[in-house]
Write a protein that holds these residues in place. Structure first.
Motif, PDB file in Angstrom:
ATOM      1  N   CYS A 235      27.489 -12.098  19.425  1.00 38.43           N
ATOM      2  CA  CYS A 235      26.861 -12.990  20.397  1.00 38.43           C
ATOM      3  C   CYS A 235      27.863 -13.283  21.513  1.00 38.43           C
ATOM      4  O   CYS A 235      29.063 -13.015  21.362  1.00 38.43           O
ATOM      5  CB  CYS A 235      26.359 -14.286  19.750  1.00 38.43           C
ATOM      6  N   GLY A 236      27.361 -13.795  22.629  1.00 44.32           N
ATOM      7  CA  GLY A 236      28.235 -14.151  23.734  1.00 44.32           C
ATOM      8  C   GLY A 236      28.581 -13.009  24.665  1.00 44.32           C
ATOM      9  O   GLY A 236      29.419 -13.171  25.549  1.00 44.32           O
ATOM     10  N   ILE A 237      27.947 -11.853  24.495  1.00 41.13           N
ATOM     11  CA  ILE A 237      28.263 -10.704  25.350  1.00 41.13           C
ATOM     12  C   ILE A 237      27.624 -10.849  26.723  1.00 41.13           C
ATOM     13  O   ILE A 237      28.258 -10.605  27.760  1.00 41.13           O
ATOM     14  CB  ILE A 237      27.805  -9.394  24.691  1.00 41.13           C
ATOM     15  N   PHE A 238      26.339 -11.269  26.746  1.00 39.07           N
ATOM     16  CA  PHE A 238      25.574 -11.257  27.988  1.00 39.07           C
ATOM     17  C   PHE A 238      25.265 -12.645  28.552  1.00 39.07           C
ATOM     18  O   PHE A 238      24.798 -12.733  29.682  1.00 39.07           O
ATOM     19  CB  PHE A 238      24.243 -10.520  27.771  1.00 39.07           C
ATOM     20  N   ASP A 239      25.480 -13.692  27.790  1.00 34.77           N
ATOM     21  CA  ASP A 239      24.993 -15.015  28.199  1.00 34.77           C
ATOM     22  C   ASP A 239      26.095 -16.070  28.096  1.00 34.77           C
ATOM     23  O   ASP A 239      26.121 -16.861  27.148  1.00 34.77           O
ATOM     24  CB  ASP A 239      23.774 -15.419  27.363  1.00 34.77           C
ATOM     25  N   PRO A 240      27.013 -16.113  29.071  1.00 39.40           N
ATOM     26  CA  PRO A 240      28.129 -17.066  29.008  1.00 39.40           C
ATOM     27  C   PRO A 240      27.697 -18.521  29.047  1.00 39.40           C
ATOM     28  O   PRO A 240      28.429 -19.397  28.563  1.00 39.40           O
ATOM     29  CB  PRO A 240      28.960 -16.689  30.248  1.00 39.40           C
ATOM     30  N   GLU A 241      26.515 -18.819  29.604  1.00 44.02           N
ATOM     31  CA  GLU A 241      26.052 -20.205  29.602  1.00 44.02           C
ATOM     32  C   GLU A 241      25.684 -20.659  28.194  1.00 44.02           C
ATOM     33  O   GLU A 241      25.953 -21.793  27.805  1.00 44.02           O
ATOM     34  CB  GLU A 241      24.858 -20.353  30.547  1.00 44.02           C
ATOM     35  N   GLN A 242      25.079 -19.765  27.428  1.00 44.68           N
ATOM     36  CA  GLN A 242      24.730 -20.078  26.044  1.00 44.68           C
ATOM     37  C   GLN A 242      25.960 -20.098  25.157  1.00 44.68           C
ATOM     38  O   GLN A 242      26.072 -20.914  24.243  1.00 44.68           O
ATOM     39  CB  GLN A 242      23.722 -19.039  25.524  1.00 44.68           C
ATOM     40  N   TRP A 243      26.892 -19.176  25.407  1.00 44.23           N
ATOM     41  CA  TRP A 243      28.078 -19.047  24.575  1.00 44.23           C
ATOM     42  C   TRP A 243      29.332 -19.101  25.454  1.00 44.23           C
ATOM     43  O   TRP A 243      29.906 -18.074  25.798  1.00 44.23           O
ATOM     44  CB  TRP A 243      28.043 -17.722  23.800  1.00 44.23           C
ATOM     45  N   GLU A 245      32.251 -19.779  24.737  1.00 45.98           N
ATOM     46  CA  GLU A 245      33.457 -19.255  24.087  1.00 45.98           C
ATOM     47  C   GLU A 245      33.606 -17.756  24.272  1.00 45.98           C
ATOM     48  O   GLU A 245      34.612 -17.165  23.887  1.00 45.98           O
ATOM     49  CB  GLU A 245      33.473 -19.607  22.604  1.00 45.98           C
ATOM     50  N   GLY A 246      32.592 -17.118  24.856  1.00 45.65           N
ATOM     51  CA  GLY A 246      32.677 -15.696  25.119  1.00 45.65           C
ATOM     52  C   GLY A 246      32.234 -14.859  23.933  1.00 45.65           C
ATOM     53  O   GLY A 246      31.754 -15.372  22.918  1.00 45.65           O
ATOM     54  N   PRO A 247      32.389 -13.537  24.008  1.00 44.69           N
ATOM     55  CA  PRO A 247      31.958 -12.660  22.915  1.00 44.69           C
ATOM     56  C   PRO A 247      32.710 -12.967  21.617  1.00 44.69           C
ATOM     57  O   PRO A 247      33.941 -13.061  21.613  1.00 44.69           O
ATOM     58  CB  PRO A 247      32.310 -11.257  23.437  1.00 44.69           C
ATOM     59  N   HIS A 248      31.963 -13.109  20.527  1.00 44.32           N
ATOM     60  CA  HIS A 248      32.556 -13.375  19.220  1.00 44.32           C
ATOM     61  C   HIS A 248      31.534 -13.018  18.138  1.00 44.32           C
ATOM     62  O   HIS A 248      30.375 -12.699  18.435  1.00 44.32           O
ATOM     63  CB  HIS A 248      32.983 -14.837  19.088  1.00 44.32           C
ATOM     64  N   CYS A 249      31.967 -13.079  16.907  1.00 48.11           N
ATOM     65  CA  CYS A 249      31.114 -12.686  15.776  1.00 48.11           C
ATOM     66  C   CYS A 249      30.779 -13.890  14.903  1.00 48.11           C
ATOM     67  O   CYS A 249      31.674 -14.641  14.505  1.00 48.11           O
ATOM     68  CB  CYS A 249      31.824 -11.623  14.937  1.00 48.11           C
ATOM     69  N   ARG A 250      29.494 -14.059  14.598  1.00 48.94           N
ATOM     70  CA  ARG A 250      29.052 -15.059  13.630  1.00 48.94           C
ATOM     71  C   ARG A 250      27.914 -14.517  12.751  1.00 48.94           C
ATOM     72  O   ARG A 250      27.281 -15.269  12.015  1.00 48.94           O
ATOM     73  CB  ARG A 250      28.642 -16.352  14.315  1.00 48.94           C
TER      74      ARG A 250
END
Length: 285
Positions: A235-243, A245-250
């Motif tokens: 998650c966080g690859i395409f939507d910096p407003e939602q995430w 913290e940037g790209p990461h794994c959950r």
């Protein structure tokens, strides 16, 4: 080869803000023709979740995969005055393999130490019949806002595995049919989904058997296969407003050690923006 996909589809809402379950299905079908599809954040008749459409996403997805048997586990099940349909939100599994048993686990929701948003959570478990024998697969979506609840939910999943192992000899005394029959529920199992925990967090460490006094049953399939390679972001690859913290794994696959020799690949589709999460794929021999 058995291919299992796990994906938080965010009720079909893409990064573009459009609800499109046909797009979700297209991405799934592009992942090597999966045998088992585990989905989180599936809504039924809930306009809050699908931008006012209030459709039965379980029925739509079932129709998009007619060759699969489908199962739904609601974490939320509400009836509002004046509405004909119950609003539901939860997890879904589609399987092209024979499903011997299904279990619905309502996960614990202990009172938070500090007031915070939280919601009921659920795990949906199936037992599928493979050529190599039965396999348990559970998919879940743990609490996001409350660390205490998230950890308690992971602990429940670990204790469920302990109970399964402890009851392996029940078939010696069980009747052959009826509600007391002992259908296969094997030790070897997989838990997949959106755990809302990052690598190193206490909930992750529990599920990865890094707290052995509490759990020693599961390990993260990614490092078991990739040997030191960092997790691909889910998650966080395409939507910096939602995430922010940037790209990461959950989103993970946790597997029993008995399955490690069977793992042929664990991969993440980092290209699709059909959801705010990325599909994770596990390939077994």
């Amino acid at each position: 080869m058995t291919i299992i996909i796990s994906w938080n589809i965010q009720c079909g809402i893409g990064v573009d803000g459009t609800v499109d379950l046909e797009r979700i299905a297209k991405v799934i079908k592009s992942q090597g023709d999966p045998d088992i599809i585990c989905l989180q954040e599936v809504a039924r008749f809930d306009p809050i979740s699908d931008k006012g459409q209030a459709t039965d996403q379980y029925a739509i997805l079932s129709d998009l995969f007619p060759e699969y048997a489908s199962f739904f586990g609601p974490a939320i099940d509400h009836l509002y005055p004046g509405e004909a349909n119950r609003r539901q939100f939860g997890n879904m599994v589609l399987s092209r393999l024979p499903v011997l048993q299904v279990f619905n686990h309502l996960l614990p929701q202990p009172r938070p130490e500090n007031p915070c948003k939280n919601m009921p959570r659920q795990a949906l478990e199936i037992v599928v019949d493979l050529e190599s024998g039965p396999l348990r697969i559970a998919t879940t979506h743990l609490e996001y806002h409350c660390n205490k609840q998230r950890y308690a939910q992971a602990e429940y999943l670990c204790k469920a595995q302990e109970e399964v192992i402890a009851n392996q000899d029940y078939h010696h005394i069980a009747p052959q049919s009826g509600p007391y029959a002992a259908l296969p529920r094997p030790e070897r199992s997989i838990i997949c989904g959106d755990f809302n925990a990052v690598v190193g967090e206490q909930t992750y460490r529990l599920l990865n058997s890094e707290i052995p006094e509490i759990s020693e049953h599961y390990i993260d399939a990614w490092p078991a296969f990739h040997k030191g390679k960092n997790h691909a972001p889910t998650c966080g690859i395409f939507d910096p407003e939602q995430w922010p913290e940037g790209p990461h794994c959950r989103d993970f696959f946790f597997i029993t050690e008995s399955l490690v020799p069977d793992v042929k690949n664990v991969r993440v589709d980092e290209q699709t923006d059909a959801s705010d999460h990325q599909p994770v794929v596990l390939e077994l021999e």
